[in-house]
Design a protein around this motif. Sequence first.
Motif, PDB file in Angstrom:
ATOM      1  N   ALA A 240      37.441  41.656  51.016  1.00 40.59           N
ATOM      2  CA  ALA A 240      36.612  41.555  49.681  1.00 40.59           C
ATOM      3  C   ALA A 240      38.186  41.006  49.438  1.00 40.59           C
ATOM      4  CB  ALA A 240      36.036  42.340  49.226  1.00 40.59           C
ATOM      5  N   VAL A 241      39.404  41.252  50.047  1.00 42.56           N
ATOM      6  CA  VAL A 241      40.643  41.208  48.810  1.00 42.56           C
ATOM      7  C   VAL A 241      41.824  40.056  50.048  1.00 42.56           C
ATOM      8  CG1 VAL A 241      42.600  42.777  47.747  1.00 42.56           C
ATOM      9  CG2 VAL A 241      40.458  43.694  47.772  1.00 42.56           C
ATOM     10  N   VAL A 242      41.810  40.880  50.556  1.00 40.83           N
ATOM     11  CA  VAL A 242      42.841  39.937  52.422  1.00 40.83           C
ATOM     12  C   VAL A 242      42.020  39.097  52.076  1.00 40.83           C
ATOM     13  CG1 VAL A 242      44.007  40.240  53.798  1.00 40.83           C
ATOM     14  CG2 VAL A 242      44.211  42.024  52.061  1.00 40.83           C
ATOM     15  N   GLY A 243      41.541  39.131  52.880  1.00 49.64           N
ATOM     16  CA  GLY A 243      40.390  37.576  52.715  1.00 49.64           C
ATOM     17  C   GLY A 243      40.610  36.526  52.463  1.00 49.64           C
ATOM     18  N   PRO A 244      39.995  36.589  50.936  1.00 49.47           N
ATOM     19  CA  PRO A 244      39.515  35.433  49.724  1.00 49.47           C
ATOM     20  C   PRO A 244      41.233  35.782  49.236  1.00 49.47           C
ATOM     21  CG  PRO A 244      38.283  37.423  49.386  1.00 49.47           C
ATOM     22  CD  PRO A 244      38.614  37.882  50.833  1.00 49.47           C
ATOM     23  N   TRP A 245      42.050  35.799  49.091  1.00 41.98           N
ATOM     24  CA  TRP A 245      43.206  35.347  48.566  1.00 41.98           C
ATOM     25  C   TRP A 245      43.878  34.692  49.416  1.00 41.98           C
ATOM     26  CZ3 TRP A 245      45.268  35.397  44.228  1.00 41.98           C
ATOM     27  CH2 TRP A 245      45.230  36.248  43.171  1.00 41.98           C
ATOM     28  N   VAL A 246      43.682  34.963  50.761  1.00 41.16           N
ATOM     29  CA  VAL A 246      44.451  34.457  51.601  1.00 41.16           C
ATOM     30  C   VAL A 246      43.939  33.033  52.231  1.00 41.16           C
ATOM     31  CG1 VAL A 246      45.227  34.236  54.599  1.00 41.16           C
ATOM     32  CG2 VAL A 246      45.471  36.379  53.355  1.00 41.16           C
ATOM     33  N   GLY A 247      42.597  32.829  51.277  1.00 41.57           N
ATOM     34  CA  GLY A 247      42.422  31.751  52.140  1.00 41.57           C
ATOM     35  C   GLY A 247      42.551  31.205  51.022  1.00 41.57           C
ATOM     36  N   TYR A 248      42.380  31.782  48.961  1.00 40.44           N
ATOM     37  CA  TYR A 248      42.608  31.307  48.320  1.00 40.44           C
ATOM     38  C   TYR A 248      44.700  29.845  48.273  1.00 40.44           C
ATOM     39  CZ  TYR A 248      43.298  30.095  43.183  1.00 40.44           C
ATOM     40  OH  TYR A 248      44.102  29.531  42.023  1.00 40.44           O
ATOM     41  N   GLY A 249      45.254  31.018  48.888  1.00 42.42           N
ATOM     42  CA  GLY A 249      46.778  30.449  48.659  1.00 42.42           C
ATOM     43  C   GLY A 249      46.288  29.587  49.631  1.00 42.42           C
TER      44      GLY A 249
ATOM     45  N   LEU B 219      40.907  17.824  49.109  1.00 44.64           N
ATOM     46  CA  LEU B 219      39.919  18.780  49.302  1.00 44.64           C
ATOM     47  C   LEU B 219      38.993  18.967  50.213  1.00 44.64           C
ATOM     48  CD1 LEU B 219      38.706  21.263  47.052  1.00 44.64           C
ATOM     49  CD2 LEU B 219      36.508  19.239  46.767  1.00 44.64           C
ATOM     50  N   LEU B 220      38.796  18.593  51.093  1.00 45.67           N
ATOM     51  CA  LEU B 220      38.297  18.797  52.084  1.00 45.67           C
ATOM     52  C   LEU B 220      38.650  19.435  53.428  1.00 45.67           C
ATOM     53  CD1 LEU B 220      35.206  16.006  52.815  1.00 45.67           C
ATOM     54  CD2 LEU B 220      35.079  18.541  51.821  1.00 45.67           C
ATOM     55  N   PRO B 221      39.981  19.228  53.579  1.00 44.60           N
ATOM     56  CA  PRO B 221      40.941  19.919  54.089  1.00 44.60           C
ATOM     57  C   PRO B 221      41.648  20.895  54.384  1.00 44.60           C
ATOM     58  CG  PRO B 221      41.546  17.546  54.195  1.00 44.60           C
ATOM     59  CD  PRO B 221      40.603  17.237  53.439  1.00 44.60           C
ATOM     60  N   ALA B 222      41.790  21.259  52.891  1.00 49.48           N
ATOM     61  CA  ALA B 222      42.312  22.390  52.535  1.00 49.48           C
ATOM     62  C   ALA B 222      41.065  23.401  52.303  1.00 49.48           C
ATOM     63  CB  ALA B 222      42.523  21.983  50.734  1.00 49.48           C
ATOM     64  N   VAL B 223      39.838  23.189  51.892  1.00 49.41           N
ATOM     65  CA  VAL B 223      38.816  23.656  51.898  1.00 49.41           C
ATOM     66  C   VAL B 223      39.145  24.708  54.216  1.00 49.41           C
ATOM     67  CG1 VAL B 223      36.570  23.903  52.497  1.00 49.41           C
ATOM     68  CG2 VAL B 223      36.679  22.907  50.573  1.00 49.41           C
ATOM     69  N   PHE B 224      38.794  23.198  54.532  1.00 46.78           N
ATOM     70  CA  PHE B 224      38.928  24.074  55.568  1.00 46.78           C
ATOM     71  C   PHE B 224      39.532  24.957  56.336  1.00 46.78           C
ATOM     72  CE2 PHE B 224      40.970  23.721  60.371  1.00 46.78           C
ATOM     73  CZ  PHE B 224      39.380  24.061  60.858  1.00 46.78           C
TER      74      PHE B 224
ATOM     75  N   GLY C 286      33.535  31.435  48.005  1.00 45.99           N
ATOM     76  CA  GLY C 286      33.443  31.966  46.380  1.00 45.99           C
ATOM     77  C   GLY C 286      34.650  32.019  45.909  1.00 45.99           C
ATOM     78  N   ALA C 287      35.900  32.322  47.789  1.00 45.39           N
ATOM     79  CA  ALA C 287      37.438  32.220  46.659  1.00 45.39           C
ATOM     80  C   ALA C 287      38.341  31.066  46.091  1.00 45.39           C
ATOM     81  CB  ALA C 287      37.877  32.945  47.621  1.00 45.39           C
ATOM     82  N   ILE C 288      37.390  29.938  46.982  1.00 47.92           N
ATOM     83  CA  ILE C 288      37.989  28.467  46.114  1.00 47.92           C
ATOM     84  C   ILE C 288      37.144  27.404  44.969  1.00 47.92           C
ATOM     85  CG2 ILE C 288      38.125  26.499  46.916  1.00 47.92           C
ATOM     86  CD1 ILE C 288      38.496  26.885  50.195  1.00 47.92           C
TER      87      ILE C 288
END
Length: 230
Positions: free
Chosen positions: A116-125, A137-142, A76-78
């Motif tokens: 809902a805050v730290v996890g999504p921001w770290v994942g998106y970054g 895209l796929l390695p970045a998603v992983f 969802g963050a991505i």
Amino acid sequence: MHIAEGFLPVGHAVGWTVVAAPFVVHGARAVVKEVRENPESTLLLGAAGAFTFVLSAIKLPSVTGSSSHPTGTGPGAILFRPPVMALLGTVVLLFQALLLAHGGLTTLGANAFAFAVVGPWVGYGACRLVRALGAGLLPAVFAGVALADLATYVTTSFQLALAFPDAESGLAGALLKFLGVFAVTQIPLAVGEGLLGILLFRALTANARPELERLGVLRPAPLAPDGGPA
């Protein structure tokens, strides 16, 4: 990730709620803006929230009586950026606390900040960084999905260590102990969640490419000389 009801001291519970609240309010505005400007996103937003709810409801036993969960916030963050997940993730945690007894209402702020805050921001970054380095895209998603999971548990470990420092080694000792408890199950879970993210985005690329292009996740497909898709 789901700190139990009443587990945190009152001051800590209130403090984390105050810290998380601005992110959730900002997320609510981001969701309203997205739905207003792009009504066609409603279905995908609902799917992102449902994916997070189902995945994070899976409860796996860890050591010393604790448990571990996938988080499901990375995709969802991505797709929609982290502010949207601040609201969706908090709503997920609220329903899980009320319906499944995962987490609690007094600890909702702490859980929301980690989940809902730290996890999504770290994942998106992480996703953006991997793509900026030239990966697809796929390695970045992983990377994004796996690190969103791990960052959530690192934050939860810090929250618990801050509330219950070790009598001898203080905050640092307690943090290492909590990280050690979660790492046994959470590192394999994060890898598995990253692989699941790859499967999810492969399916989205095949079936919802125009939506991914509109969201900026994929670049528009090049056109053939006749004006059609290459």
